[in-house]
Design an enzyme around this catalytic site. Structure first.
Site, PDB file in Angstrom:
ATOM      1  N   PRO A   9       0.716  -1.413  -0.186  1.00  0.00           N
ATOM      2  CA  PRO A   9       0.263  -0.621  -0.190  1.00  0.00           C
ATOM      3  C   PRO A   9       0.251   1.095   0.262  1.00  0.00           C
ATOM      4  CG  PRO A   9      -0.340  -1.382   2.581  1.00  0.00           C
ATOM      5  CD  PRO A   9       0.484  -2.155   1.240  1.00  0.00           C
ATOM      6  N   ASN A  10       0.492   2.486  -0.609  1.00  0.00           N
ATOM      7  CA  ASN A  10       0.775   3.540  -0.940  1.00  0.00           C
ATOM      8  C   ASN A  10       2.054   3.703  -1.655  1.00  0.00           C
ATOM      9  OD1 ASN A  10      -0.971   5.016   0.426  1.00  0.00           O
ATOM     10  ND2 ASN A  10      -0.425   3.692   2.544  1.00  0.00           N
ATOM     11  N   ARG A  17       4.147  10.830  -2.364  1.00  0.00           N
ATOM     12  CA  ARG A  17       4.082  10.426  -0.731  1.00  0.00           C
ATOM     13  C   ARG A  17       5.296  11.079   0.125  1.00  0.00           C
ATOM     14  NH1 ARG A  17       4.956   4.479   1.202  1.00  0.00           N
ATOM     15  NH2 ARG A  17       4.045   4.994   3.452  1.00  0.00           N
ATOM     16  N   TYR A  22      10.622   9.150   1.041  1.00  0.00           N
ATOM     17  CA  TYR A  22      10.403   8.390   0.021  1.00  0.00           C
ATOM     18  C   TYR A  22      11.570   8.593  -1.404  1.00  0.00           C
ATOM     19  CZ  TYR A  22       7.786   5.918   2.667  1.00  0.00           C
ATOM     20  OH  TYR A  22       7.495   4.735   4.799  1.00  0.00           O
ATOM     21  N   ASN A  73       7.969  -5.684  -0.771  1.00  0.00           N
ATOM     22  CA  ASN A  73       8.233  -4.290   0.081  1.00  0.00           C
ATOM     23  C   ASN A  73       6.349  -4.399   0.587  1.00  0.00           C
ATOM     24  OD1 ASN A  73       7.339  -1.793   1.570  1.00  0.00           O
ATOM     25  ND2 ASN A  73       8.796  -0.945  -0.012  1.00  0.00           N
ATOM     26  N   ALA A  76       3.046  -0.827   4.758  1.00  0.00           N
ATOM     27  CA  ALA A  76       2.988  -1.033   5.452  1.00  0.00           C
ATOM     28  C   ALA A  76       2.360  -2.436   6.106  1.00  0.00           C
ATOM     29  CB  ALA A  76       1.261   0.158   5.919  1.00  0.00           C
ATOM     30  N   GLU A  97      13.195  -9.413   1.585  1.00  0.00           N
ATOM     31  CA  GLU A  97      12.390  -7.953   1.979  1.00  0.00           C
ATOM     32  C   GLU A  97      12.653  -6.616   1.470  1.00  0.00           C
ATOM     33  OE1 GLU A  97      11.951  -8.358   6.642  1.00  0.00           O
ATOM     34  OE2 GLU A  97      10.750  -6.323   7.107  1.00  0.00           O
ATOM     35  N   HIS A  99      12.792  -2.207   2.033  1.00  0.00           N
ATOM     36  CA  HIS A  99      12.363  -0.890   2.626  1.00  0.00           C
ATOM     37  C   HIS A  99      12.939  -0.214   2.406  1.00  0.00           C
ATOM     38  CE1 HIS A  99       9.534  -3.033   5.020  1.00  0.00           C
ATOM     39  NE2 HIS A  99      10.441  -4.182   5.758  1.00  0.00           N
ATOM     40  N   ARG A 106      13.129   4.685  12.620  1.00  0.00           N
ATOM     41  CA  ARG A 106      11.596   5.422  12.938  1.00  0.00           C
ATOM     42  C   ARG A 106      10.979   5.299  13.573  1.00  0.00           C
ATOM     43  NH1 ARG A 106       9.240   5.017   6.901  1.00  0.00           N
ATOM     44  NH2 ARG A 106       7.687   6.824   7.527  1.00  0.00           N
TER      45      ARG A 106
HETATM   46  C1  DQA Z   1       8.217   1.233   3.953  1.00  0.00           C
HETATM   47  C2  DQA Z   1       8.095   1.800   5.095  1.00  0.00           C
HETATM   48  C3  DQA Z   1       6.730   1.269   6.048  1.00  0.00           C
HETATM   49  O1  DQA Z   1       7.172   1.742   7.346  1.00  0.00           O
HETATM   50  C4  DQA Z   1       6.234   2.256   5.572  1.00  0.00           C
HETATM   51  O2  DQA Z   1       4.157   1.494   6.289  1.00  0.00           O
HETATM   52  C5  DQA Z   1       5.747   2.162   3.916  1.00  0.00           C
HETATM   53  C6  DQA Z   1       7.083   1.888   3.101  1.00  0.00           C
HETATM   54  C7  DQA Z   1       9.390   1.703   3.087  1.00  0.00           C
HETATM   55  O3  DQA Z   1       9.794   1.034   1.945  1.00  0.00           O
HETATM   56  O4  DQA Z   1      10.483   1.840   3.650  1.00  0.00           O
HETATM   57  O5  DQA Z   1       4.680   2.047   3.514  1.00  0.00           O
HETATM   58  O6  DQA Z   1       7.665  -0.076   3.640  1.00  0.00           O
END
Ligand code: DQA
Length: 145
Positions: A9-10, A17, A22, A73, A76, A97, A99, A106
């Protein structure tokens, strides 16, 4: 070799964003980078993004018998989803995985990841380059088997 790259998501909102966290580059830029990098290794990549947990579970299940590796990835859902962990365990495909941000520096809730226990590697805080490292490392891992 066939990889599935999953973004949760997102991550479709990259570029818009929280650019201070990011970056300013978009999701389309990310996909272009991954695809070009994978081509150099002759790896076929399918990229998938969804804002829905169940759609991500469905996609992982459909990878069974079809993909050699998964780069994920979960956004959340990293911090909440036992369903995604169980889907990865169900198919048994090697996964890394990723990020974009340094989740461990964070908020406290971002330090929890349900999928780390399954994944062969966890890459954080490298920006988009983390996905390219994941392609390289997954390629090496699978080639060495
Ligand atoms: C994320 C880190 C997560 O905590 C966050 O909710 C994201 C992006 C990252 O790529 O840094 O959506 O996975």
């Amino acid at each position: 070799m066939k990889f599935l790259v999953i973004n949760g998501p997102n991550l479709n909102m990259l570029g818009i964003r929280e650019p201070d966290i990011y970056g300013k580059n978009t999701y389309a830029d990310l996909i272009r980078l991954i695809t070009e990098h994978a081509e150099k290794l002759n790896v076929d990549v399918e990229c998938f993004q969804s804002n829905h947990e169940g759609s991500i579970v469905d996609k992982i299940q459909k990878a069974y018998g079809k993909k050699d590796g998964i780069i994920i990835n979960p956004g959340a859902y990293t911090h909440t989803s036992i369903a995604i962990l169980d889907a990865l365990k169900s198919v048994g495909i090697p996964a890394i995985e990723v990020h974009i941000s340094d989740v461990d520096s964070r908020e406290e809730f971002r330090k929890i990841s349900y999928i780390t226990s399954y994944c062969i590697e966890r890459i954080t805080g490298m920006g988009f380059a983390g996905y390219l490292k994941a392609v390289d490392d997954l390629f090496k891992f699978i080639s060495s088997k």
